[in-house]
Design a protein around this motif. Structure first.
Motif, PDB file in Angstrom:
ATOM      1  N   ASP A 105      -8.091 -13.716  48.558  1.00  0.00           N
ATOM      2  CA  ASP A 105      -9.176 -12.778  48.870  1.00  0.00           C
ATOM      3  C   ASP A 105     -10.517 -13.507  49.009  1.00  0.00           C
ATOM      4  OD1 ASP A 105     -10.074 -10.254  49.560  1.00  0.00           O
ATOM      5  OD2 ASP A 105     -10.598  -9.724  47.496  1.00  0.00           O
ATOM      6  N   LEU A 106     -10.482 -14.642  49.716  1.00  0.00           N
ATOM      7  CA  LEU A 106     -11.676 -15.422  50.008  1.00  0.00           C
ATOM      8  C   LEU A 106     -11.895 -15.442  51.514  1.00  0.00           C
ATOM      9  CD1 LEU A 106     -11.078 -18.521  47.695  1.00  0.00           C
ATOM     10  CD2 LEU A 106     -12.639 -16.607  47.271  1.00  0.00           C
ATOM     11  N   LYS A 107     -13.124 -15.674  51.910  1.00  0.00           N
ATOM     12  CA  LYS A 107     -13.449 -15.741  53.331  1.00  0.00           C
ATOM     13  C   LYS A 107     -13.439 -17.204  53.764  1.00  0.00           C
ATOM     14  CE  LYS A 107     -16.065 -12.959  56.103  1.00  0.00           C
ATOM     15  NZ  LYS A 107     -17.183 -12.059  56.265  1.00  0.00           N
ATOM     16  N   PHE A 108     -12.473 -17.538  54.643  1.00  0.00           N
ATOM     17  CA  PHE A 108     -12.384 -18.895  55.165  1.00  0.00           C
ATOM     18  C   PHE A 108     -13.607 -19.158  56.029  1.00  0.00           C
ATOM     19  CE2 PHE A 108     -10.991 -22.160  58.174  1.00  0.00           C
ATOM     20  CZ  PHE A 108     -10.466 -23.094  57.305  1.00  0.00           C
ATOM     21  N   GLY A 109     -14.258 -20.302  55.803  1.00  0.00           N
ATOM     22  CA  GLY A 109     -15.466 -20.644  56.543  1.00  0.00           C
ATOM     23  C   GLY A 109     -16.728 -20.264  55.781  1.00  0.00           C
ATOM     24  N   ALA A 110     -16.592 -19.426  54.760  1.00  0.00           N
ATOM     25  CA  ALA A 110     -17.735 -19.038  53.928  1.00  0.00           C
ATOM     26  C   ALA A 110     -17.463 -19.421  52.469  1.00  0.00           C
ATOM     27  CB  ALA A 110     -18.011 -17.532  54.049  1.00  0.00           C
TER      28      ALA A 110
END
Length: 171
Positions: A159-164
């Protein structure tokens, strides 16, 4: 504290003996040296004793990642990939079981059995599967593009934003 210079195969043996994320290398060595007779199996005999031996890593460049603002850097793609998976696993005990459900057309990202990594070609496990952490294996025969794709999937699972939340720093 005393600093020691060790060979890569000795380092790999120490990491393969890791029982938890919180265990220091000193703790691992203490357990290995003080258990029973204190004998450590020499690297040449490790495979004969049924111990999985990780292949030596090649130094191939400057690889790293930023995870939630914390920076990590490595000299190989394999080291960066492994460390990223371990960092994500350290944040959530359910991460590895959940990630093990994800797969590409031919492979799983992580598995509890090395042969489960390679659905169509389980014989590849003998050469390319390595211990990620106790009870878990990962595939080391990956291109940079494959590593990036798997880490994008890992971000979804975590539940993480790839690229952020997770940014890769690859050459």
């Amino acid at each position: 504290m005393t600093q020691l210079k060790i060979d890569m195969d000795v380092y790999k043996a120490i990491e393969a003996a890791r029982e938890s994320f919180n265990e220091s290398q000193n703790d691992i060595l203490r357990r290995m040296l003080l258990r029973g007779t204190g004998a450590i199996i020499p690297p040449a005999n490790m495979q004969q004793q049924g111990v999985t031996v990780a292949r030596a890593e090649r130094t191939t460049g400057d690889y790293g990642f930023l995870l939630n603002g914390q920076s990590f850097s490595f000299t190989s793609l394999k080291s960066a990939y492994r460390s990223c998976l371990l960092e994500l696993a350290a944040q959530d005990p359910a991460f590895l079981p959940n990630l093990s459900k994800e797969e590409t057309s031919a492979r799983r990202i992580v598995a509890t059995d090395p042969k489960e990594l390679y659905k169509k070609t389980p014989h590849l496990a003998d050469e390319f599967a390595e211990v990620l952490t106790e009870g878990w294996w990962y595939d080391t025969n990956l291109s940079q593009q494959q590593v990036e794709s798997r880490l994008q999937t890992a971000c979804k699972v975590a539940d993480l934003k790839f690229g952020a939340d997770l940014t890769l720093i690859f050459p």
